[in-house]
Design a protein around this motif. Structure first.
Motif, mmCIF file in Angstrom:
data_model
loop_
_atom_site.group_PDB
_atom_site.id
_atom_site.type_symbol
_atom_site.label_atom_id
_atom_site.label_comp_id
_atom_site.label_asym_id
_atom_site.label_seq_id
_atom_site.Cartn_x
_atom_site.Cartn_y
_atom_site.Cartn_z
ATOM 1 N N LYS A 184 -61.609 6.368 -170.046
ATOM 2 C CA LYS A 184 -61.231 6.004 -171.410
ATOM 3 C C LYS A 184 -60.136 4.931 -171.385
ATOM 4 O O LYS A 184 -60.191 3.940 -172.106
ATOM 5 N N LYS A 185 -59.151 5.150 -170.518
ATOM 6 C CA LYS A 185 -58.058 4.192 -170.373
ATOM 7 C C LYS A 185 -58.572 2.855 -169.852
ATOM 8 O O LYS A 185 -58.164 1.791 -170.321
ATOM 9 N N VAL A 186 -59.445 2.932 -168.866
ATOM 10 C CA VAL A 186 -59.994 1.716 -168.271
ATOM 11 C C VAL A 186 -60.733 0.908 -169.335
ATOM 12 O O VAL A 186 -60.551 -0.303 -169.456
ATOM 13 N N PHE A 187 -61.554 1.588 -170.136
ATOM 14 C CA PHE A 187 -62.290 0.872 -171.170
ATOM 15 C C PHE A 187 -61.324 0.216 -172.161
ATOM 16 O O PHE A 187 -61.459 -0.970 -172.474
ATOM 17 N N THR A 188 -60.356 0.985 -172.664
ATOM 18 C CA THR A 188 -59.441 0.448 -173.675
ATOM 19 C C THR A 188 -58.673 -0.763 -173.139
ATOM 20 O O THR A 188 -58.547 -1.786 -173.823
ATOM 21 N N ARG A 189 -58.176 -0.647 -171.926
ATOM 22 C CA ARG A 189 -57.440 -1.775 -171.328
ATOM 23 C C ARG A 189 -58.350 -2.985 -171.112
ATOM 24 O O ARG A 189 -57.978 -4.121 -171.421
ATOM 25 N N ALA A 190 -59.541 -2.740 -170.570
ATOM 26 C CA ALA A 190 -60.481 -3.839 -170.305
ATOM 27 C C ALA A 190 -60.895 -4.496 -171.624
ATOM 28 O O ALA A 190 -61.024 -5.718 -171.712
ATOM 29 N N TYR A 191 -61.074 -3.679 -172.650
ATOM 30 C CA TYR A 191 -61.441 -4.196 -173.963
ATOM 31 C C TYR A 191 -60.329 -5.093 -174.514
ATOM 32 O O TYR A 191 -60.583 -6.232 -174.927
ATOM 33 N N LYS A 192 -59.097 -4.571 -174.502
ATOM 34 C CA LYS A 192 -57.970 -5.351 -175.029
ATOM 35 C C LYS A 192 -57.830 -6.688 -174.290
ATOM 36 O O LYS A 192 -57.649 -7.737 -174.905
ATOM 37 N N GLN A 193 -57.919 -6.645 -172.962
ATOM 38 C CA GLN A 193 -57.709 -7.878 -172.199
ATOM 39 C C GLN A 193 -58.915 -8.814 -172.294
ATOM 40 O O GLN A 193 -58.740 -10.034 -172.205
ATOM 41 N N SER A 194 -60.084 -8.279 -172.495
ATOM 42 C CA SER A 194 -61.248 -9.146 -172.712
ATOM 43 C C SER A 194 -61.077 -9.923 -174.017
ATOM 44 O O SER A 194 -61.306 -11.130 -174.075
ATOM 45 N N ILE A 195 -60.643 -9.231 -175.055
ATOM 46 C CA ILE A 195 -60.405 -9.890 -176.342
ATOM 47 C C ILE A 195 -59.272 -10.915 -176.196
ATOM 48 O O ILE A 195 -59.372 -12.049 -176.668
ATOM 49 N N PHE A 196 -58.206 -10.492 -175.522
ATOM 50 C CA PHE A 196 -57.055 -11.377 -175.347
ATOM 51 C C PHE A 196 -57.440 -12.667 -174.615
ATOM 52 O O PHE A 196 -56.998 -13.758 -174.997
ATOM 53 N N HIS A 197 -58.272 -12.563 -173.589
ATOM 54 C CA HIS A 197 -58.626 -13.755 -172.812
ATOM 55 C C HIS A 197 -59.772 -14.550 -173.429
ATOM 56 O O HIS A 197 -59.944 -15.728 -173.110
ATOM 57 N N LEU A 198 -60.541 -13.924 -174.304
ATOM 58 C CA LEU A 198 -61.583 -14.673 -175.028
ATOM 59 C C LEU A 198 -60.977 -15.437 -176.210
ATOM 60 O O LEU A 198 -61.487 -16.486 -176.603
ATOM 61 N N SER A 199 -59.892 -14.912 -176.767
ATOM 62 C CA SER A 199 -59.309 -15.502 -177.983
ATOM 63 C C SER A 199 -59.033 -17.001 -177.874
ATOM 64 O O SER A 199 -59.358 -17.749 -178.808
ATOM 65 N N PRO A 200 -58.436 -17.476 -176.752
ATOM 66 C CA PRO A 200 -58.193 -18.932 -176.682
ATOM 67 C C PRO A 200 -59.476 -19.759 -176.770
ATOM 68 O O PRO A 200 -59.432 -20.898 -177.218
ATOM 69 N N LEU A 201 -60.600 -19.176 -176.355
ATOM 70 C CA LEU A 201 -61.870 -19.919 -176.428
ATOM 71 C C LEU A 201 -62.292 -20.114 -177.883
ATOM 72 O O LEU A 201 -63.076 -20.996 -178.213
ATOM 73 N N PHE A 202 -61.746 -19.259 -178.760
ATOM 74 C CA PHE A 202 -61.997 -19.394 -180.203
ATOM 75 C C PHE A 202 -60.809 -20.092 -180.874
ATOM 76 O O PHE A 202 -60.552 -19.891 -182.054
#
Ligand SMILES: [Zn+2]
Length: 181
Positions: free
Chosen positions: A122-140
């Motif tokens: 659960k922790k792994v998913f939440t962290r991976a999700y947050k950082q995926s969004i964080f690192h995709l954001s500059p592309l937008f």
């Protein structure tokens, strides 16, 4: 004909838990209002491995990811289990390149085992999700946010990642709706 919107493509590099990748794909799409594809995995590029550091160079990985793009509208997110770095940093959790519109997130330090703690999906998913969004954001065209509760808050330390929320703040949401077309 309607103008095609940018699509997000997830690329597992090496052995990555497919359930996790799938869950990320399902959850990342709605927050950016984009469709998400999962590409058949590719190997972690050997030339990204730095023998002295025992880590993989994030920029080389981003370079490789750019080559899997089918067209300019694709935004690529690579996921891998290996530890990654940039020359000036001891490690990074992820990295992005706004020109090639590629991003990468490492699960290495996101996993509880790294800290000698028991597995926690659960922790792994939440962290991976947050950082995926964080690192995709500059592309937008969305710069990192100063609000420590926002999912787009700049965070490399696990404490900051765990402390921030799972949604964009109002400011980021407004910026996002006006960008990334
Ligand atoms: Zn924000």
């Amino acid at each position: 004909m309607a103008i095609l919107k940018a699509k997000i493509v997830l690329v597992p590099l090496g052995e990555v838990d497919f359930i996790l990748v799938n869950r990320l794909a399902t959850n990342i799409g709605p927050i950016f209002n984009r469709s998400v594809d999962i590409l058949k995995g590719m190997r972690v590029p050997e030339e990204s491995y730095n023998v002295i550091r025992g880590q993989n160079y994030a920029s080389v990985i981003l370079n490789k990811l750019e080559r899997v793009k089918a067209n300019q509208r694709e935004f690529i997110l690579g996921l891998l289990e290996e530890d990654i770095y940039l020359p000036d940093e001891p490690y990074v959790i992820g990295n992005s390149d706004t020109v090639s519109r590629t991003a990468v997130v490492s699960l290495f330090r996101i996993r509880q085992e790294f800290y000698g703690l028991p597995e926690d999906d659960k922790k792994v998913f939440t962290r991976a999700y947050k950082q995926s969004i964080f690192h995709l954001s500059p592309l937008f065209s969305l710069p990192s946010c100063r609000n420590p509760r926002c999912i787009n808050f700049y965070s490399q330390k696990m404490f900051d990642i765990d402390s921030k929320g799972t949604k964009f703040c109002d400011l980021c949401n407004r910026r996002l709706s006006g960008a990334g077309k």
